[in-house]
Design an enzyme around this catalytic site. Structure first.
Site, PDB file in Angstrom:
ATOM      1  N   ASN A 266       0.815  -1.222   0.000  1.00 35.21           N
ATOM      2  CA  ASN A 266       0.000   0.000   0.000  1.00 35.21           C
ATOM      3  C   ASN A 266       0.848   1.270   0.000  1.00 35.21           C
ATOM      4  O   ASN A 266       2.080   1.222   0.068  1.00 35.21           O
ATOM      5  CB  ASN A 266      -0.977  -0.010   1.183  1.00 35.21           C
ATOM      6  CG  ASN A 266      -0.245   0.049   2.514  1.00 35.21           C
ATOM      7  OD1 ASN A 266       0.873   0.541   2.597  1.00 35.21           O
ATOM      8  ND2 ASN A 266      -0.878  -0.455   3.559  1.00 35.21           N
ATOM      9  N   CYS A 329      -7.953  -2.520  -6.136  1.00 33.15           N
ATOM     10  CA  CYS A 329      -7.137  -2.609  -4.924  1.00 33.15           C
ATOM     11  C   CYS A 329      -8.082  -2.231  -3.794  1.00 33.15           C
ATOM     12  O   CYS A 329      -9.119  -2.859  -3.643  1.00 33.15           O
ATOM     13  CB  CYS A 329      -5.921  -1.705  -5.023  1.00 33.15           C
ATOM     14  SG  CYS A 329      -6.257  -0.050  -5.646  1.00 33.15           S
ATOM     15  N   SER A 330      -7.783  -1.223  -3.018  1.00 32.86           N
ATOM     16  CA  SER A 330      -8.757  -0.812  -2.014  1.00 32.86           C
ATOM     17  C   SER A 330      -9.709   0.207  -2.619  1.00 32.86           C
ATOM     18  O   SER A 330     -10.871  -0.078  -2.848  1.00 32.86           O
ATOM     19  CB  SER A 330      -8.041  -0.214  -0.799  1.00 32.86           C
ATOM     20  OG  SER A 330      -7.226  -1.194  -0.214  1.00 32.86           O
ATOM     21  N   ASP A 331      -9.176   1.401  -2.909  1.00 31.82           N
ATOM     22  CA  ASP A 331     -10.029   2.432  -3.476  1.00 31.82           C
ATOM     23  C   ASP A 331      -9.991   2.439  -4.994  1.00 31.82           C
ATOM     24  O   ASP A 331     -10.771   3.119  -5.644  1.00 31.82           O
ATOM     25  CB  ASP A 331      -9.617   3.796  -2.935  1.00 31.82           C
ATOM     26  CG  ASP A 331      -9.973   3.932  -1.461  1.00 31.82           C
ATOM     27  OD1 ASP A 331     -11.087   3.501  -1.082  1.00 31.82           O
ATOM     28  OD2 ASP A 331      -9.143   4.441  -0.691  1.00 31.82           O
ATOM     29  N   ASP A 334      -4.805   3.876  -6.850  1.00 31.14           N
ATOM     30  CA  ASP A 334      -3.346   3.837  -6.812  1.00 31.14           C
ATOM     31  C   ASP A 334      -2.795   2.619  -7.562  1.00 31.14           C
ATOM     32  O   ASP A 334      -2.405   2.707  -8.706  1.00 31.14           O
ATOM     33  CB  ASP A 334      -2.855   3.833  -5.358  1.00 31.14           C
ATOM     34  CG  ASP A 334      -3.188   5.142  -4.659  1.00 31.14           C
ATOM     35  OD1 ASP A 334      -2.888   6.190  -5.245  1.00 31.14           O
ATOM     36  OD2 ASP A 334      -3.756   5.118  -3.560  1.00 31.14           O
ATOM     37  N   ARG A 335      -2.825   1.462  -6.882  1.00 32.75           N
ATOM     38  CA  ARG A 335      -2.289   0.251  -7.514  1.00 32.75           C
ATOM     39  C   ARG A 335      -3.063  -0.097  -8.777  1.00 32.75           C
ATOM     40  O   ARG A 335      -2.502  -0.552  -9.769  1.00 32.75           O
ATOM     41  CB  ARG A 335      -2.360  -0.906  -6.522  1.00 32.75           C
ATOM     42  CG  ARG A 335      -1.393  -0.724  -5.385  1.00 32.75           C
ATOM     43  CD  ARG A 335      -1.690  -1.696  -4.269  1.00 32.75           C
ATOM     44  NE  ARG A 335      -2.605  -1.135  -3.288  1.00 32.75           N
ATOM     45  CZ  ARG A 335      -2.713  -1.566  -2.036  1.00 32.75           C
ATOM     46  NH1 ARG A 335      -1.973  -2.574  -1.641  1.00 32.75           N
ATOM     47  NH2 ARG A 335      -3.557  -1.008  -1.196  1.00 32.75           N
ATOM     48  N   LYS A 371      -5.192  10.433  -6.861  1.00 33.08           N
ATOM     49  CA  LYS A 371      -5.228  11.665  -6.072  1.00 33.08           C
ATOM     50  C   LYS A 371      -3.880  12.384  -6.134  1.00 33.08           C
ATOM     51  O   LYS A 371      -3.100  12.370  -5.182  1.00 33.08           O
ATOM     52  CB  LYS A 371      -5.588  11.340  -4.632  1.00 33.08           C
ATOM     53  CG  LYS A 371      -6.928  10.602  -4.531  1.00 33.08           C
ATOM     54  CD  LYS A 371      -7.562  10.759  -3.168  1.00 33.08           C
ATOM     55  CE  LYS A 371      -6.820  10.003  -2.101  1.00 33.08           C
ATOM     56  NZ  LYS A 371      -7.390  10.267  -0.769  1.00 33.08           N
TER      57      LYS A 371
END
Lengths: 615, 550
Positions: A266, A329-331, A334-335, A371
């Site tokens: 992360n 990924c989570s949100d 990013d990844r 972001k």
């Protein structure tokens, strides 16, 4: 303005320094040394300012920049140093978007040029190029007013069979409402890369609409009925998320999916990894083993490899199995952005062109809400939100350019320049965290687009070895991801430490020669035309014919006659080819160097990195 | 001994050859006295592999049923695998290869049997004579002379018959100095820096022993290289403690009392057995594709190879710095003066002397500072990184030197007339070759083996225009300056051309290199055409003017 300031060399062992004057402007910190060389540092680039304990020669001030430049000043009077320190602290921390440089930067473009700049990249065009909308995929107006997902763009492509209720239902079951949408469509394989955020599954929750959504995606691929769901997080992280009511897809609830964890760490792990890397590479008098073990302990290259491995997995699923892939990924900003964009880069040679790379960034990073503002700390905010996710993406691309030197239209300088401006806040492209925010800031009216500036000077960014036929349309680029292929990116992390670079740049030489070749080709056309003309004058009968043949090269006739010119100078920047007498003192050959402190011949080192302005 | 005795099965069919990044090929395997030859039977695109037995470093065999598999690891680090049907054939072939690749006698080596298929333009054995070198030197200074004191190799067995020494020291004194230096290796001239007249000498350690023996002639010899009132530097490639311990065994170092004008600097460079270990570890790390990132980096670190590179480059830069920047003469030695000493003196010359960066100059450097100076190539290069036997003389001393040259080459890609391939070629030939150049441990042994008469020199082959063009660097532009490399760890790199050569697909990199060369060549063509056209145009104009005048 402070005079008699010393600029120390970061790695030199002899306390060699440049003396000059330091100026503070509204936007930049400027240092002019005694030989009138200028070092410009944009306030927005400053990541940290540190005042070290007072020494006999003055008060040391260390400035770390986001583009990995580190400068070490010694200010004679402590008071001055304190003032500069305070001003820099204030100037480098901006509270409001409107105070960023982009809003005051005026590059002398007129309004229509400004508008044109912003129209350069058209994502609707891009989806058309991929082949959507088509029988299976359509443009959805569900998010037209950012009602379903604030961090997504207005225009989203979804399977035709995904009705509005399915979309709405699915979005409610996904973190931040980021439901599965199309990121890339592979024309030949009819397979899609889709992206989303994690499902709010907790330990047992399920959502029929979301299950339908995934089914719609797999049905939209006529050539393969199963699809991959790639969770780019390490399994442990994903499982931990279940306790918070989030989590990952249960294979039993979704038909025809193959679920896969990829294990990219992360943003917090990445941030501290980079921190460690910089600590190691910034050490003076570093030994080889300290460097290698520091590199290992930082984990940085391991993370880069993980990102690229994931992209290869994704690209192969599409190219080899014709299977669609859903990435999250989570949100999902990013990844997911890393993996989707790199996967597409491996699949589609268009993204390996200059324009295509801009489109790719615009699509998978800017529009899908990476972001940038938080990750690059554009405004004074939560330091825990900062993370070098985009830097990792660029580094992965750089690794690919090293393995495939002829596959990319752009060169390393292009990647470095984009990195520079992601942090410079000089152009509007990367400001804010999502499209909605950018619209509210009216960036298109108040700021300029980076892309038109990069295109205007694209000569600098062209890879002279580029071969457009390197990989025919839509053939997979298959990098070798064995560990030894990944190298420390010296030109990124030591971009401004000239003493570490090769003293003669093969790259610049090839660049300039290639440039000169184009010029010479022009010259030859021109000369041939002139010779033909002369021949024509002496032979009246042939005159007309000659004129006609001369016509295809009117450009040559307009430009000043070339034979009057001096023969073109050797292409190479002399400073690059002849050695700037690299200084022995730059290198730690011996602890005895200080004994050898007789006046060294005044050799000027070639620090063009220093003189480079950000505009 | 007849080679035929060693070859029980000279030929096997249906053998399958496996190489990394190549498709498996089926074909016929033949063994000759010096080669392993594999030929695919396909007529359309016949593939052939010729491997010198002397290039084979180790061989392993294993069986699955009656199908035998032989894994051959070569000194140039390549690994190939042969599947040979039939247990007996396979055993025979394996034992033949083992015997043929470990022949005891030098005179049975391939160079003694090799008959060149090309016309001899120039005999490489006499291409680089010390007399010619000395002529160049005597055109700028008369402080030096050629000495034939070692004509019969009686004063120093590992020195060449002719050496360059200060003019004011006579042969009798040299004989005395030889007794005071390990192995008789008295200080001789290695390099003369024309720019400021400073000299670099090399020798072996002085035999001071525990009671501090001294030798007036030795002191006189080294002092003869100093300008009046100036100091010199002794660069000892051992740490102080090792140098001190050496006294117990009769060795030692120059003591300040007896050499007041000299400052001693200890710059530690690893001994050969440690280098060999480092080499083996590095190759092991590079050959394992399954390493994850952490493991790869820690293996790379544990090999210490890049540390050795940095240490050696640093020592060479220091020597160069003393000469060029400090204007001081330098004496370099370790213990025997046949390994680390030569690494330092030859690298310092690459840094200081533009001539050493040309092809012929670099060849001359290898001949002068390695072959004639008595680096024991035969001992050091007997085995490469895959050897299982624990003989203690092997060491990649020369490879480490080549690696350092490559590092400098990478930092100054336009300053060398030769390219990376040239360095790789030298590495290969030092370990296994059809030429006699790297056989023997010194000139004495080479003379006894009559190598110049019985074998072909590598230089006779390399310096033919057909071969030379493969080794030229298209970016080369003579650069008369001293080139100071960066020795920061961030500036040093693993020499992929050697260590990863067989472990990664290289097609794209080679194509890119070709494109680079094309751009440079095309540039020259275009310039020539522009010039021709300009002349033509000028002629036409002149004609016109003439006509007008008429």
């Amino acid at each position: 303005q402070v005079e008699q300031v010393k600029l120390l060399d970061r790695f030199s062992t002899s306390n060699k320094s440049l003396t000059g004057t330091l100026y503070l402007t509204a936007t930049h910190l400027l240092f002019i040394d005694s030989s009138q060389r200028e070092t410009w540092i944009l306030h927005h680039h400053i990541a940290a300012v540190e005042k070290l304990p007072l020494t006999t020669s003055g008060c040391p001030l260390v400035i770390q920049c986001k583009n990995f430049r580190i400068v070490h000043f010694v200010v004679p009077r402590e008071r001055d140093c304190h003032d500069i320190y305070n001003s820099l602290l204030q100037l480098s921390r901006t509270a409001k978007y409107e105070e960023l440089y982009a809003f005051s930067y005026n590059p002398k473009q007129n309004e229509s040029e400004q508008v044109k700049g912003w129209q350069l990249i058209d994502l609707a065009e891009e989806y058309k190029r991929m082949g959507v909308p088509n029988d299976y995929w359509q443009l959805s107006d569900a998010n037209r007013d950012y009602k379903i997902c604030e961090t997504y763009p207005r225009e989203l492509y979804v399977p035709r069979t995904a009705s509005k209720p399915i979309i709405v239902g699915s979005s409610k079951f996904r973190s931040k409402g980021r439901f599965p949408v199309l990121s890339y469509y592979h024309k030949n394989k009819e397979a899609a890369i889709c992206r989303c955020s994690q499902p709010l599954s907790g330990f047992s929750a399920r959502c029929l609409e979301d299950e339908h959504m995934l089914q719609a995606i797999s049905k939209a691929n006529p050539s393969n009925r199963y699809m991959y769901v790639m969770d780019t997080r390490p399994k442990l992280n994903a499982m931990a998320n279940r306790a918070a009511g989030k989590g990952y897809e249960n294979e039993d609830n979704y038909s025809n999916i193959r679920f896969q964890f990829v294990g990219i760490e992360n943003i917090h792990v990445m941030r501290s990894s980079l921190q460690k890397l910089l600590e190691v590479s910034g050490t003076r008098g570093l030994s080889v083993n300290d460097f290698l073990s520091g590199l290992e302990n930082s984990g940085w290259l391991r993370h880069i490899k993980a990102v690229l491995d994931a992209a290869v997995f994704l690209a192969k699923a599409i190219a080899v199995e014709s299977a669609s892939v859903l990435v999250h990924c989570s949100d999902g900003w990013d990844r997911t952005s890393q993996v989707c964009s790199l996967g597409a880069l491996l699949l589609d040679s268009y993204y390996r062109t200059i324009k295509g790379f801009m489109v790719l960034i615009e699509k998978d990073w800017i529009s899908f809400g990476h972001k940038f503002s938080d990750r690059c700390c554009q405004l004074d905010g939560d330091p825990k939100e900062i993370s070098p996710v985009f830097t990792q993406f660029l580094e992965s691309v750089w690794n690919l350019t090293e393995q495939f030197p002829q596959a990319f239209e752009y060169n390393e300088a292009f990647l470095l320049q984009i990195h520079e401006h992601v942090h410079s806040c000089q152009f509007g492209n990367f400001l804010g965290n999502c499209q909605k925010e950018r619209e509210e800031l009216k960036l298109k009216e108040k700021t300029y687009s980076l892309w038109s500036f990069l295109l205007a000077e694209q000569k600098k960014y062209q890879n002279p070895l580029y071969n457009p036929d390197f990989s025919p349309d839509l053939t997979l680029l298959e990098p070798n991801t064995v560990s030894f292929n990944f190298k420390f990116w010296r030109n990124m992390y030591h971009q401004f430490d000239r003493s570490m670079h090769p003293r003669q740049s093969m790259f610049n030489l090839i660049m300039n020669t290639s440039e000169q070749n184009k010029q010479l080709e022009e010259d030859i056309k021109e000369l041939e035309a002139k010779i033909k003309q002369r021949n024509g004058q002496s032979d009246v009968v042939l005159e007309k014919e000659q004129e006609q043949t001369a016509r295809p090269v009117p450009v040559a006739l307009k430009s000043p006659p070339c034979f009057q010119k001096e023969p073109p100078p050797m292409p190479v920047n002399d400073a690059v080819r002849t050695i700037e007498g690299s200084n022995t003192a730059d290198n730690r050959y011996s602890e005895l160097v200080s004994e050898f402190s007789k006046a060294e011949p005044a050799v000027v080192s070639l620090e063009y990195g220093v003189a480079r302005m950000t505009c | 001994m007849e080679f035929a005795e060693l070859i029980k099965t000279p030929r096997a069919d249906n053998v399958v050859l496996h190489r990394p990044f190549h498709l498996a090929v089926e074909g016929t395997l033949c063994l000759t006295g010096h080669h392993l030859i594999f030929s695919s039977r396909r007529h359309d695109n016949a593939e052939e592999l010729w491997l010198l037995h002397s290039n084979i470093d180790s061989i392993d065999k294993r069986f699955v049923g009656s199908l035998g598999t032989v894994v051959i690891k070569c000194k140039d680090l390549r690994i190939i695998q042969l599947d040979i049907p039939g247990m007996e054939e396979c055993l025979n072939i394996a034992s033949s290869i083992e015997a043929l690749s470990t022949l005891d006698s030098v005179t049975l080596m391939y160079p003694f049997f090799y008959r060149p298929m090309f016309e001899l333009l120039e005999d490489g054995w006499s291409s680089f004579l010390l007399e010619q070198e000395f002529e160049l030197l005597s055109s700028v200074t008369n402080e030096w002379r050629l000495s034939c004191v070692n004509k019969e190799f009686s004063v120093c067995p590992s020195y060449p018959p002719i050496v360059v020494v200060p003019k004011c020291v006579d042969d009798d004194a040299l004989r005395k100095v030889a007794l005071f230096r390990h192995g008789g290796r008295f200080p001789v001239l290695s390099y003369y820096h024309k720019k400021n007249g400073m000299a670099m000498l090399r020798s072996s350690q002085p035999l001071t022993g525990t009671n501090g023996r001294r030798c007036k002639e030795d002191e006189k010899l080294v002092n003869a290289t100093l300008r009046s009132g100036r100091r010199g530097f002794v660069i000892d490639t051992r740490p102080l403690t090792v140098a001190q311990q050496a006294r117990a065994k009769g060795g030692g170092f120059e003591q300040e009392v007896h050499y007041p004008q000299w400052r001693r600097i200890h710059k530690y460079i690893e001994r050969f057995n440690i280098l060999q270990e480092s080499f083996i570890k590095l190759v092991e790390a590079c050959n394992d594709q399954s390493h994850n990132m952490d493991r790869w980096l820690s293996k790379l670190e544990a090999s210490n190879w890049l540390t050795h590179i940095k240490e050696l480059l640093t020592a060479a830069c220091l020597a160069a710095q003393c000469i060029d920047r400090e204007g001081a003469s330098v004496l370099v030695h370790g213990s025997e003066g046949t390994d680390s000493t030569l690494q330092v003196t030859s690298l310092a010359q690459i840094i200081l002397d533009p001539r050493c960066r040309t092809i012929r100059g670099f060849e001359a450097l290898i001949v002068r500072e390695w072959l004639q100076a008595g680096h024991p190539f035969q001992q050091r290069c007997a085995q490469s990184a895959y050897s299982n036997s624990k003989q203690k003389w092997e060491a990649p001393v020369f490879l480490l030197f080549l690696d350092c040259v490559w590092q400098i080459h990478r930092q100054f890609p336009c300053s060398f007339e030769f390219n990376e391939q040239f360095l790789i070629m030298l590495f290969e030939h030092a370990y296994a070759s059809q030429f006699g150049t790297f056989l023997g441990n010194n000139e004495n042994e080479r003379a006894k083996l009559k190598l110049p008469q019985k074998t072909m020199s590598l230089w006779s082959w390399v310096n033919r225009p057909e071969e030379l063009c493969r080794f030229q660097n298209p970016l080369y532009e003579a650069n008369s300056l001293v080139i100071w490399p960066s020795v920061a760890p961030q500036s040093l790199q693993l020499w992929e051309g050697v260590f990863l050569r067989w472990n990664r697909p290289s097609r794209f990199l080679e194509e890119a290199e070709e494109e680079r060369i094309h751009i440079i060549k095309y540039n020259k063509e275009l310039q020539a055409r522009v010039n021709a056209l300009r002349r033509r145009l000028a002629e036409l104009e002149a004609e016109e003017e003439d006509e007008e005048e008429v």
